[in-house]
Write a protein that holds these residues in place. Structure first.
Motif, short mmCIF file in Angstrom:
data_model
loop_
_atom_site.label_atom_id
_atom_site.label_comp_id
_atom_site.label_asym_id
_atom_site.label_seq_id
_atom_site.Cartn_x
_atom_site.Cartn_y
_atom_site.Cartn_z
N VAL A 126 1.87 -0.03 5.93
CA VAL A 126 0.66 0.73 6.26
C VAL A 126 0.55 1.94 5.34
CG1 VAL A 126 -0.47 2.16 8.00
CG2 VAL A 126 0.55 -0.03 8.66
N LEU A 127 1.65 2.68 5.20
CA LEU A 127 1.66 3.83 4.29
C LEU A 127 1.55 3.37 2.83
CD1 LEU A 127 4.41 6.06 5.97
CD2 LEU A 127 1.94 6.47 5.92
N GLY A 128 2.08 2.20 2.53
CA GLY A 128 1.97 1.67 1.18
C GLY A 128 0.52 1.43 0.78
N VAL A 129 -0.28 0.89 1.72
CA VAL A 129 -1.72 0.70 1.46
C VAL A 129 -2.39 2.05 1.24
CG1 VAL A 129 -3.91 -0.03 2.48
CG2 VAL A 129 -1.87 -1.47 2.75
N LEU A 130 -2.10 2.99 2.12
CA LEU A 130 -2.75 4.31 2.06
C LEU A 130 -2.42 5.04 0.77
CD1 LEU A 130 -4.42 6.48 3.51
CD2 LEU A 130 -2.29 7.30 4.56
N THR A 131 -1.14 5.13 0.43
CA THR A 131 -0.74 5.90 -0.76
C THR A 131 -1.19 5.23 -2.05
OG1 THR A 131 1.44 4.83 -0.66
CG2 THR A 131 1.24 7.01 0.35
N GLY A 154 -3.99 -2.03 -7.51
CA GLY A 154 -4.78 -2.98 -6.72
C GLY A 154 -3.92 -4.07 -6.12
N VAL A 155 -2.98 -4.57 -6.89
CA VAL A 155 -2.05 -5.60 -6.39
C VAL A 155 -1.17 -5.02 -5.28
CG1 VAL A 155 -0.06 -7.03 -7.00
CG2 VAL A 155 -2.05 -6.94 -8.51
N PHE A 156 -0.72 -3.77 -5.45
CA PHE A 156 0.11 -3.12 -4.42
C PHE A 156 -0.62 -3.08 -3.07
CE2 PHE A 156 3.18 -0.27 -7.09
CZ PHE A 156 3.72 -1.42 -7.63
N VAL A 157 -1.91 -2.74 -3.10
CA VAL A 157 -2.68 -2.69 -1.86
C VAL A 157 -2.70 -4.05 -1.18
CG1 VAL A 157 -5.00 -2.38 -0.89
CG2 VAL A 157 -4.13 -0.76 -2.59
N VAL A 175 5.51 4.69 -5.03
CA VAL A 175 6.16 3.45 -5.44
C VAL A 175 7.22 3.02 -4.45
CG1 VAL A 175 7.65 2.44 -7.20
CG2 VAL A 175 5.66 3.76 -7.89
N SER A 176 7.97 3.99 -3.88
CA SER A 176 9.08 3.63 -2.99
C SER A 176 8.61 2.92 -1.74
CB SER A 176 9.88 4.89 -2.61
OG SER A 176 9.07 5.80 -1.88
N LEU A 177 7.45 3.31 -1.20
CA LEU A 177 6.92 2.64 -0.02
C LEU A 177 6.59 1.18 -0.32
CD1 LEU A 177 4.61 5.52 1.22
CD2 LEU A 177 6.58 4.61 2.47
N THR A 178 5.90 0.96 -1.42
CA THR A 178 5.57 -0.41 -1.79
C THR A 178 6.82 -1.19 -2.20
OG1 THR A 178 3.34 0.23 -2.46
CG2 THR A 178 4.20 -1.81 -3.37
#
Length: 406
Positions: free
Chosen positions: A391-396, A360-363, A59-62
């Motif tokens: 980039v890490l937000g998409v991955l995680t 899904g929205v986070f990605v 959550v923190s990355l996003t």
């Protein structure tokens, strides 16, 4: 007042950093932690507390991506605006905006059912009737006004947090804890343990759902460039500390076989407490769940208003009367939809769908920020994060979504 005059009214910038932080905590700290510790323990056993840490990292990355995007575009229906700017596709903005509104409506429906279940235990009245009562009362508060709604939510949030602190304090005072020793809660470097941790993290993630709602009241925030990033990061930091302390306490005090099968896990900490304390904590748990309904209503109605204000939905949904300065038609639509869902779908399915939609929205939000950062820079002042963050937000977010199928 005519429809054209009503739609010309704009939302009021009234939220400061403390109020926005309490708003974020109100929707983040609530039904999730009050009901999910048992479910995560059933999957991850003694390592359930670590599932909340994994969820917090995702959550923190996003959240950092949201902090930049919300200061680039401080408007209602934030995610829709971010995707429209990043992908340059209006239809994607509409889909994402509707998905965000749906997540709020579905989440509020799940929380309302939970609140009604607690109320049923105390009053004996039927759960369907109590659910309708909760939804209608929260709907009236949401229609009242943003300052009034968030003030009420802030007061309730303080009560919620006090309830969690009381759980931790009472748990520490228990002389003969029946659960796991704190040292046994540290996971080993074994694939089996981490597989269960990641699987439980999808449930733990639901306890963090809400911080993103802060972006959808950006149009009602004073000095959004400074206020929004501080409030988002404060909300996540405080929520993580509370969740970790609460989950460790419950795992330490309550036997795992009892904990794993409980829909009200925090109440088990008070199994040996006087009856007045048990009832008092049950009342706090009800307040915690009701608050989530109110704030999700506010968020979903602002997203619908934002889409209508930009011409993506019928203009009638952007009506803002001068008396309340709230999106009255959008709020009534949200309330009616929640009433329908609470009477037709079970709470477990609603909670699961909420997490899937939000991930899904986070990605898509993180991908939007990547695209914006790769475009020519504009001379605008906003909060800025390194490209590696989205980039890490998409991955995680993708990995956590996949963890639900383990």
């Amino acid at each position: 007042m005519s429809t054209s005059e009503a739609t010309e009214q704009k939302l009021k910038r009234a939220l400061t950093t403390p109020m926005l932080t309490l708003y974020g905590l109100g929707v983040t700290v609530g039904a999730g932690i009050y009901v999910l510790v048992g479910a995560t323990a059933q999957i991850a056993g003694p390592y359930a507390a670590f599932s909340f840490v994994v969820a917090a990292l995702v959550v923190s990355l996003t959240a950092l991506s949201y902090a930049e995007l919300a200061t680039r575009y401080p408007v209602s229906a934030g995610e829709a605006a971010y995707v429209a700017a990043g992908f340059q596709r209006d239809w994607m903005a509409v889909v994402v905006g509707l998905a965000v509104a749906a997540s709020g409506v579905i989440s509020a429906s799940a929380i309302a059912i939970g609140a009604a279940s607690y109320l049923h235990a105390l009053t004996g009245f039927g759960t369907p009737l109590l659910t309708m009562g909760v939804v209608l009362i929260m709907g009236l508060i949401a229609l009242w006004g943003i300052t009034e709604s968030v003030f009420i939510a802030a007061v309730i949030t303080v009560i919620e947090i006090a309830g969690l602190l009381f759980v931790i304090g009472w748990g520490v005072s228990v002389h003969d804890p029946q659960g796991y020793a704190v040292t046994s809660m540290i996971p080993p470097l074994e694939s089996g343990a981490w597989k269960s941790i990641f699987a439980a993290s999808l449930l733990a993630f639901f306890a963090f759902v809400g911080f993103e709602d802060m972006a959808n009241v950006a149009e009602e925030v004073k000095e959004p460039t400074r206020t929004i990033p501080k409030a988002i990061l404060l909300t996540l930091a405080l929520a993580t500390v509370l969740y970790l302390g609460t989950s460790i306490t419950v795992l330490n005090v309550v036997p795992i076989d009892v904990l794993a099968n409980s829909a009200a896990p925090l109440a088990l900490v008070f199994s040996e407490a006087p009856e007045t304390i048990k009832k008092g904590f049950s009342a706090v748990a009800i307040v915690a769940t009701v608050n989530g309904v109110l704030i999700q209503m506010i968020m979903a109605s602002r997203v619908i208003y934002g889409l209508a204000d930009r011409g993506h939905l019928p203009k009638v949904l952007a009506i803002v009367p001068k008396a309340t300065r709230t999106p009255i038609v959008a709020t009534l639509l949200v309330v009616a939809t929640i009433l329908l869902l609470t009477q037709t779908l079970p709470i477990g399915l609603l909670a699961e769908r909420t997490s899937q939609i939000v991930l899904g929205v986070f990605v898509l939000v993180n991908l939007s920020l990547i695209l914006l950062k790769r475009a020519p820079a504009k001379a605008e002042q906003h909060f800025d994060v390194p490209l590696i963050v989205p980039v890490l937000g998409v991955l995680t977010s993708s990995l956590l979504f996949a963890a639900g199928f383990l």
